[in-house]
Write a protein that holds these residues in place. Sequence first.
Motif, mmCIF file in Angstrom:
data_model
loop_
_atom_site.group_PDB
_atom_site.id
_atom_site.type_symbol
_atom_site.label_atom_id
_atom_site.label_comp_id
_atom_site.label_asym_id
_atom_site.label_seq_id
_atom_site.Cartn_x
_atom_site.Cartn_y
_atom_site.Cartn_z
ATOM 1 N N GLU A 335 -26.175 -10.252 -7.499
ATOM 2 C CA GLU A 335 -26.027 -8.812 -7.126
ATOM 3 C C GLU A 335 -27.025 -7.851 -7.502
ATOM 4 O O GLU A 335 -27.312 -6.892 -6.702
ATOM 5 N N GLY A 336 -27.848 -8.258 -8.712
ATOM 6 C CA GLY A 336 -28.878 -7.240 -8.889
ATOM 7 C C GLY A 336 -30.012 -7.159 -7.876
ATOM 8 O O GLY A 336 -30.775 -6.060 -7.768
ATOM 9 N N ASN A 337 -30.276 -8.310 -7.220
ATOM 10 C CA ASN A 337 -31.142 -8.403 -6.112
ATOM 11 C C ASN A 337 -30.766 -7.172 -5.071
ATOM 12 O O ASN A 337 -31.833 -6.530 -4.671
ATOM 13 N N ARG A 338 -29.547 -7.296 -4.522
ATOM 14 C CA ARG A 338 -29.181 -6.264 -3.748
ATOM 15 C C ARG A 338 -29.339 -5.088 -4.098
ATOM 16 O O ARG A 338 -29.712 -3.879 -3.463
ATOM 17 N N THR A 339 -28.744 -4.540 -5.319
ATOM 18 C CA THR A 339 -28.574 -3.420 -5.732
ATOM 19 C C THR A 339 -30.121 -2.828 -5.921
ATOM 20 O O THR A 339 -30.260 -1.650 -5.544
ATOM 21 N N SER A 340 -30.982 -3.585 -6.489
ATOM 22 C CA SER A 340 -32.299 -2.905 -6.866
ATOM 23 C C SER A 340 -33.088 -2.681 -5.514
ATOM 24 O O SER A 340 -33.688 -1.631 -5.368
ATOM 25 N N LEU A 344 -34.385 0.875 -3.653
ATOM 26 C CA LEU A 344 -35.938 1.015 -3.092
ATOM 27 C C LEU A 344 -35.793 1.557 -1.705
ATOM 28 O O LEU A 344 -36.724 2.305 -1.238
ATOM 29 N N LEU A 345 -34.997 0.975 -1.020
ATOM 30 C CA LEU A 345 -34.903 1.213 0.720
ATOM 31 C C LEU A 345 -34.630 2.662 0.758
ATOM 32 O O LEU A 345 -35.148 3.292 1.622
ATOM 33 N N LYS A 346 -33.607 3.247 0.172
ATOM 34 C CA LYS A 346 -33.012 4.438 -0.131
ATOM 35 C C LYS A 346 -34.206 5.388 -0.258
ATOM 36 O O LYS A 346 -34.270 6.538 0.412
#
Length: 376
Positions: A335-340, A344-346
Motif C-alpha cells: 500500500e505504501g507504493n500507491r500512497t507515496s 508525488l503526483l499531487k
Amino acid sequence: MNNLISSLKDHFFNVRGWRTSRKIVVFESDDWGMQRMPSKSAYESLLAKGYPVDKSIYNRFDSLESDEDLEALMEVLSSVKDKNYNPAIFTLNNILTNPDFGKILSSNYEGYHYELFTETLKKSKKSEKVFDLYQQGIRNKLFQTQYHGREHVHVNNWMRNLRNRNTQFLDAFKEGSFTINDNRGFSCRYECLDAMATYSEDDFNSIKESIEHGLRLFKEIWGFQSRSIIAPCYTWSKPLEKVFRDNGINYIQGSRAQREPISLNQPFKIYRNYCGKKSHDGLIYLVRNVGFEQIESGDDNIVNTALKQIQTSFFWGKPAIISSHRVNYIGSIDEGNRTSNLSLLKILLKEIVKRYPDVEFLSSDQLGNLMTSKEE
C-alpha cells in the motif's frame, strides 16, 4: 555533469516536430487491465523459490488495479483544474485480456486461451467496482482509455517455453503469472513481455490477428474506437503500422526509441521518432518527452526533474507528454507504493497549474486530433 548532459539531450530531442503556442500536458499510463503479480502470497512464494522478484519493481509492486487504486488516483486527478476548468486526465492504456491459466493447463500447454480483463476483475474482491470506476472517470474527464494490446505476453514465445517445460515459466504459471525475473535481470524479450515483437513470419501473422481482434474487443467493451496505440515494450515492426492504420489507429504513442525486432538472437533495430513525425502509412507519432516513473527512477528529486523536462518541452513549443506507468499507483501488494507515489503526483500537478496557469490537460487522442486539425 550528468545533469547537464541529460538537459542538453532533452533540448536536442525537442527541437524537431510539431509545435504549438499552447501549454499542453498529456499523461500516458500503460498496463491497465493486465494481471502481473497476482498477489502478495504469489510474490512471497516466488521469492522463497529463489527468484529475484524483489529486484524488479513490476514483480514487487505491479498487480491488477483495485477499487482503492482507482478511487485514490481519481481523487488526486480531481484536485487540480486547468485553464478550461478541466481536471488532470490520465490516458490509461488498456490490455484487453489475460491468459486463462486453467484452460491452458487443461490443454497441457498446447493451446493458448485468454479471458477478458473484465472477467479477471470479477475474480478479485478488491476489484469489484473497477470497471464502474473506469466509466465514472471517463465521464468526469479524469480517464481516457486507449489501446495497449489484446495481451501483454508474447504468446508464441511464452507457449514455447511452457511446452518445453522451462522451470522459470512453469513456476510463474503455478502462481497465476506469465512472467518473472530470472537472474539475467529485466528483459522484455526474455520475459515474453514484448507482445507485438515479430521475430518470424508466424509471429507476424498471429500478432496481426491479435491486434485486429483486440481492437474489436476494445470497441465492444468501451463503446468507442481507440485512435492511438502503444506497443508493449515500445517494440513493433514497421509492417505492423499498416495493420494499425487499417484498423482505425491514427496515432502511435511511444518513447524516443522504437525497437524493431529482427530475430530472437539478434539486437533490435532502433528508430528515433519525434512528436509529429509521420510514418510511411500516414500515422502520427506521439513521443513521450517527460518521465514520471517514480518507483523506477530512483530519483529523490523526481518532481523537479519532471518540471524541468516540462519547461524544456514548452520552451520548444512542444506538448509535455508524460510517461507514468500503472505500477506507480498500485497498492494491493504494498500500500505504501500507491500512497507515496500519489503524493508525488499531487505535488507535481499542483506545481504545474501554479507555474502554468494557462495549462491544458489533454488525453493522447485529443492531442492527436489537435495536431491533425487546422487549429494550430
